[in-house]
Design a protein around this motif. Sequence first.
Motif, PDB file in Angstrom:
ATOM      1  N   ARG A   1       0.838  -1.210   0.000  1.00  0.00           N
ATOM      2  CA  ARG A   1       0.000   0.000   0.000  1.00  0.00           C
ATOM      3  C   ARG A   1       0.869   1.255   0.000  1.00  0.00           C
ATOM      4  NH1 ARG A   1      -3.284  -1.925   4.826  1.00  0.00           N
ATOM      5  NH2 ARG A   1      -5.013  -3.140   3.977  1.00  0.00           N
ATOM      6  N   ARG A   2       1.826   1.303   0.910  1.00  0.00           N
ATOM      7  CA  ARG A   2       2.698   2.484   1.012  1.00  0.00           C
ATOM      8  C   ARG A   2       3.437   2.735  -0.293  1.00  0.00           C
ATOM      9  NH1 ARG A   2       3.922   0.081   5.988  1.00  0.00           N
ATOM     10  NH2 ARG A   2       5.899  -0.699   5.171  1.00  0.00           N
ATOM     11  N   ARG A   3       3.959   1.683  -0.869  1.00  0.00           N
ATOM     12  CA  ARG A   3       4.779   1.857  -2.066  1.00  0.00           C
ATOM     13  C   ARG A   3       3.933   2.223  -3.283  1.00  0.00           C
ATOM     14  NH1 ARG A   3       7.924  -3.486  -2.219  1.00  0.00           N
ATOM     15  NH2 ARG A   3       6.759  -4.151  -0.389  1.00  0.00           N
ATOM     16  N   MET A   4       2.723   1.683  -3.353  1.00  0.00           N
ATOM     17  CA  MET A   4       1.868   2.019  -4.499  1.00  0.00           C
ATOM     18  C   MET A   4       1.315   3.435  -4.391  1.00  0.00           C
ATOM     19  SD  MET A   4       2.139  -0.321  -6.669  1.00  0.00           S
ATOM     20  CE  MET A   4       3.831  -0.327  -6.055  1.00  0.00           C
ATOM     21  N   ARG A   5       1.125   3.932  -3.169  1.00  0.00           N
ATOM     22  CA  ARG A   5       0.739   5.339  -3.034  1.00  0.00           C
ATOM     23  C   ARG A   5       1.860   6.240  -3.555  1.00  0.00           C
ATOM     24  NH1 ARG A   5      -1.277   3.786   2.574  1.00  0.00           N
ATOM     25  NH2 ARG A   5      -3.514   3.437   2.312  1.00  0.00           N
ATOM     26  N   ALA A   6       3.092   5.852  -3.273  1.00  0.00           N
ATOM     27  CA  ALA A   6       4.228   6.622  -3.800  1.00  0.00           C
ATOM     28  C   ALA A   6       4.287   6.519  -5.324  1.00  0.00           C
ATOM     29  CB  ALA A   6       5.529   6.114  -3.184  1.00  0.00           C
ATOM     30  N   ALA A   7       3.956   5.349  -5.863  1.00  0.00           N
ATOM     31  CA  ALA A   7       3.975   5.162  -7.317  1.00  0.00           C
ATOM     32  C   ALA A   7       2.914   6.024  -8.000  1.00  0.00           C
ATOM     33  CB  ALA A   7       3.762   3.685  -7.656  1.00  0.00           C
ATOM     34  N   LEU A   8       1.756   6.170  -7.369  1.00  0.00           N
ATOM     35  CA  LEU A   8       0.709   7.021  -7.940  1.00  0.00           C
ATOM     36  C   LEU A   8       1.213   8.450  -8.118  1.00  0.00           C
ATOM     37  CD1 LEU A   8      -2.477   5.833  -5.986  1.00  0.00           C
ATOM     38  CD2 LEU A   8      -1.934   5.395  -8.384  1.00  0.00           C
TER      39      LEU A   8
END
Length: 282
Positions: free
Chosen positions: A37-44
Amino acid sequence: MSASELQDFDIELQLLIDAIYLKYHYDFRGYAQASLRRRMRAALLRFNCSSLSQLQDRVLREPAMLTAMMDFLTVQVSDMFRDPAYYQALRRHVVPMLRTYPSLKIWIAGCSTGEEAYSMAILLREEGLLDRTLIYATDINGQALQKAEAGIYDLDRIAGFTENHRRSGGSSSLSDYYMAAYGRAVFDKSLRRNIVFSDHSLATDSVFAEVQLVSCRNVLIYFNRSLQDRAIGLFRDALCRKGFLGIGAKESLRFSDHSNDFVDVDREYRLYQKKDRAGDGL
């Protein structure tokens, strides 16, 4: 984020991870949900996408996106001689046993950009073992492996590397192993001669060699319980009789299905030894 929004996010996250697996055969389905979750928020933010569905569409339709996404799907945080006491424990408990082998194979699993692989090579050279050792350094991130194979690091990191090396019990100067130029430190090619950098997934691939030591540090914490068990099972199968396993300071074998296959060598610094077939351990 409300409960409803979190539920929607997790649904989209699952669809994205499934899509990557189905199209590109990279399996992140067993990675810890909170970390993803944390990493995909950064990817967005990085890719200027308003939703994971939009990000998924780009990943499916733009093959280059997967390469860019790998830095978000995998964690590339490393240092040379990270947690120096771990390397002291290797020198104290493992190196004396390694000396008894005419040739050695060591597996650095999840090698990231190579810092641990070079740390191990330097330790082995200091202990007079590198010339008879082959180090397998593996990761699923192709870009990270390219950086690892190059062995080039920003010069502003070298002071930290040097202090870690000193605290690890290093018997030489770290400066013996690199040349500095143009703000970069280039590590000696003689270290790389004994390292094979290769793509390998702990989620989908199998054992590829018998080794005397597996070092997989700060990787298992990003896996769920099932994937942790799979990885530890691979390490057990790769290790020779009474081979050694080292894991990260925040990781443990205690709750693994394979915990009974190992005995503690240094519990504080997470070093274990594979039991022999008779089960007498050490």
